[in-house]
Design a protein around this motif. Structure first.
Motif, PDB file in Angstrom:
ATOM      1  N   TYR A  56       0.205   5.172 -10.800  1.00 17.17           N
ATOM      2  CA  TYR A  56      -0.903   4.597 -10.047  1.00 17.17           C
ATOM      3  C   TYR A  56      -0.499   4.424  -8.591  1.00 17.17           C
ATOM      4  O   TYR A  56       0.506   3.772  -8.297  1.00 17.17           O
ATOM      5  N   LEU A  57      -1.295   5.002  -7.687  1.00 15.78           N
ATOM      6  CA  LEU A  57      -1.021   4.894  -6.256  1.00 15.78           C
ATOM      7  C   LEU A  57      -1.818   3.724  -5.679  1.00 15.78           C
ATOM      8  O   LEU A  57      -3.041   3.679  -5.793  1.00 15.78           O
ATOM      9  N   VAL A  58      -1.114   2.787  -5.083  1.00 12.49           N
ATOM     10  CA  VAL A  58      -1.765   1.621  -4.471  1.00 12.49           C
ATOM     11  C   VAL A  58      -2.460   2.074  -3.186  1.00 12.49           C
ATOM     12  O   VAL A  58      -1.833   2.689  -2.320  1.00 12.49           O
ATOM     13  N   ASP A  59      -3.764   1.778  -3.063  1.00 11.78           N
ATOM     14  CA  ASP A  59      -4.489   2.219  -1.875  1.00 11.78           C
ATOM     15  C   ASP A  59      -4.235   1.278  -0.699  1.00 11.78           C
ATOM     16  O   ASP A  59      -3.486   0.292  -0.807  1.00 11.78           O
ATOM     17  N   ASP A 116       4.205  -3.609   7.729  1.00 12.08           N
ATOM     18  CA  ASP A 116       3.683  -4.565   6.758  1.00 12.08           C
ATOM     19  C   ASP A 116       2.452  -4.008   6.050  1.00 12.08           C
ATOM     20  O   ASP A 116       2.060  -2.855   6.266  1.00 12.08           O
ATOM     21  N   ALA A 117       1.823  -4.833   5.200  1.00 11.73           N
ATOM     22  CA  ALA A 117       0.708  -4.372   4.371  1.00 11.73           C
ATOM     23  C   ALA A 117      -0.512  -3.972   5.198  1.00 11.73           C
ATOM     24  O   ALA A 117      -1.349  -3.196   4.732  1.00 11.73           O
ATOM     25  N   SER A 118      -0.605  -4.470   6.433  1.00  5.78           N
ATOM     26  CA  SER A 118      -1.744  -4.130   7.289  1.00  5.78           C
ATOM     27  C   SER A 118      -1.484  -2.905   8.151  1.00  5.78           C
ATOM     28  O   SER A 118      -2.356  -2.474   8.908  1.00  5.78           O
ATOM     29  N   GLY A 119      -0.284  -2.354   8.074  1.00  6.76           N
ATOM     30  CA  GLY A 119       0.069  -1.188   8.882  1.00  6.76           C
ATOM     31  C   GLY A 119       0.736  -1.534  10.196  1.00  6.76           C
ATOM     32  O   GLY A 119       1.083  -0.641  10.971  1.00  6.76           O
ATOM     33  N   GLN A 120       0.959  -2.828  10.463  1.00  2.00           N
ATOM     34  CA  GLN A 120       1.613  -3.249  11.701  1.00  2.00           C
ATOM     35  C   GLN A 120       3.112  -2.969  11.632  1.00  2.00           C
ATOM     36  O   GLN A 120       3.779  -3.369  10.686  1.00  2.00           O
ATOM     37  N   LYS A 121       3.619  -2.269  12.652  1.00  3.99           N
ATOM     38  CA  LYS A 121       5.050  -1.968  12.711  1.00  3.99           C
ATOM     39  C   LYS A 121       5.784  -2.999  13.555  1.00  3.99           C
ATOM     40  O   LYS A 121       5.235  -3.533  14.520  1.00  3.99           O
ATOM     41  N   ALA A 122       7.020  -3.267  13.187  1.00  5.36           N
ATOM     42  CA  ALA A 122       7.857  -4.198  13.943  1.00  5.36           C
ATOM     43  C   ALA A 122       9.303  -3.720  13.880  1.00  5.36           C
ATOM     44  O   ALA A 122       9.717  -3.065  12.915  1.00  5.36           O
ATOM     45  N   PRO A 170       0.828  -1.208   0.000  1.00  6.47           N
ATOM     46  CA  PRO A 170       0.000   0.000   0.000  1.00  6.47           C
ATOM     47  C   PRO A 170       0.864   1.259   0.000  1.00  6.47           C
ATOM     48  O   PRO A 170       1.925   1.300   0.603  1.00  6.47           O
ATOM     49  N   LYS A 171       0.405   2.263  -0.706  1.00  8.52           N
ATOM     50  CA  LYS A 171       1.070   3.566  -0.863  1.00  8.52           C
ATOM     51  C   LYS A 171       2.232   3.533  -1.836  1.00  8.52           C
ATOM     52  O   LYS A 171       2.903   4.556  -2.025  1.00  8.52           O
ATOM     53  N   ASP A 172       2.495   2.376  -2.454  1.00  2.00           N
ATOM     54  CA  ASP A 172       3.496   2.339  -3.517  1.00  2.00           C
ATOM     55  C   ASP A 172       2.969   3.094  -4.733  1.00  2.00           C
ATOM     56  O   ASP A 172       1.773   3.069  -5.032  1.00  2.00           O
ATOM     57  N   GLU A 173       3.867   3.751  -5.434  1.00  2.41           N
ATOM     58  CA  GLU A 173       3.505   4.438  -6.681  1.00  2.41           C
ATOM     59  C   GLU A 173       4.067   3.623  -7.843  1.00  2.41           C
ATOM     60  O   GLU A 173       5.275   3.399  -7.922  1.00  2.41           O
ATOM     61  N   LEU A 174       3.170   3.177  -8.719  1.00  2.87           N
ATOM     62  CA  LEU A 174       3.552   2.287  -9.804  1.00  2.87           C
ATOM     63  C   LEU A 174       3.502   2.989 -11.148  1.00  2.87           C
ATOM     64  O   LEU A 174       2.612   3.810 -11.414  1.00  2.87           O
ATOM     65  N   SER A 175       4.465   2.644 -11.980  1.00  7.75           N
ATOM     66  CA  SER A 175       4.458   3.056 -13.384  1.00  7.75           C
ATOM     67  C   SER A 175       4.167   1.814 -14.215  1.00  7.75           C
ATOM     68  O   SER A 175       4.899   0.829 -14.130  1.00  7.75           O
ATOM     69  N   ILE A 176       3.067   1.843 -14.998  1.00  7.44           N
ATOM     70  CA  ILE A 176       2.636   0.681 -15.762  1.00  7.44           C
ATOM     71  C   ILE A 176       2.568   1.056 -17.241  1.00  7.44           C
ATOM     72  O   ILE A 176       1.880   1.999 -17.623  1.00  7.44           O
TER      73      ILE A 176
END
Length: 265
Positions: A93-96, A194-200, A50-56
């Protein structure tokens, strides 16, 4: 008086030597000859988050077939005070937060957790029905926001964009100018979300060559690496400006002691 001068010089020397930190933990990979590297024979492939910016980019033998899938946005810039130019650039494209993007024609695509090759194959499958049966589209996905941050006891702390979308912990530290002599090599902290927002937070030991086999040897996008200071740096920081004064006073004391010893011997 003469008998007291030599012991005083020895005492001062011991004090100076005791203030120096141990150097036994400075070298990386101290047990390199004892490590089995067979487990590290896996090619790393970053996964879309999530929040990655992709060029396709979609390419076809017939340029018109790919046009609907290569959305462009106008970008204006001024070369001088009189001339303004407009140039079309591909839409990013911004991944939500759910790992989705909105792609032209086909609509919502779930790319979160996929590698680039998996995402390319999915997009290719989705757009194929909209093309001639003889057309085989080529889809290229790139991450334009792949970056890592390195903080703490390094020579050039900061955030670094990684164009090749693959960077190891050692490469990230190299981008930051390597650790300073005050950096703790056996307790480097990796902060990951991670993808769920959990920090470690993970602890990495650069003295141990087994780090090459670690699942955290390669960094993910938006990872933060923090190098903690050793006790010497912490003590120096607590003393602050008094450190310079202490060293100056010690230097003067040694000079006077040496002078008195030479006079009275």
């Amino acid at each position: 008086m003469k008998k007291l001068i030599l012991p005083l010089m020895v005492t001062v020397a011991v004090m100076l030597l005791s203030s120096c930190g141990s150097t036994k933990d400075v070298a990386y990979f101290q047990n390199a000859t004892q490590v089995d590297l067979s487990a590290s024979q896996v090619l790393f492939d970053a996964r879309i988050m999530p929040k990655d910016e992709l060029s396709i980019t979609v390419s076809t033998t017939d340029p018109e077939a790919a046009t609907p899938f290569n959305m462009t946005v106008p970008t204006t810039y001024t070369q001088n005070t009189r001339s303004t130019y407009s140039q079309a650039m591909l839409q990013s494209y911004l991944v939500d937060n759910q790992g989705n993007i909105e792609f032209p024609i086909v609509g919502t695509l779930h790319l979160g957790g996929m590698t680039k090759s998996e995402a390319e194959q999915l997009i290719k499958t989705k757009i194929q029905p909209y093309m001639n049966a003889n057309e085989t589209p080529i889809v290229t996905v790139r991450m334009s926001s792949y970056k890592v941050s390195v903080l703490g006891e390094v020579n050039r702390p900061g955030s670094f964009t990684v164009s090749k979308e693959k960077v190891s912990i050692l490469e990230a530290l190299a981008l930051a100018g390597d650790l300073t002599i005050y950096g703790v090599r056996n307790n480097v902290q990796l902060i990951r979300e991670d993808a769920s927002g959990q920090k470690a937070i993970y602890m990495l030991n650069l003295n141990d060559a087994n780090i090459i086999n670690s699942p955290y040897y390669y960094l993910q996008q938006n990872d933060i690496v923090y190098v903690t200071p050793n006790k010497v740096k912490a003590q120096n920081s607590s003393v602050g400006s008094m450190t310079t004064l202490w060293f100056s006073a010690t230097s003067i004391l040694i000079s006077l002691t040496s002078l008195l010893y030479n006079i009275l011997k």
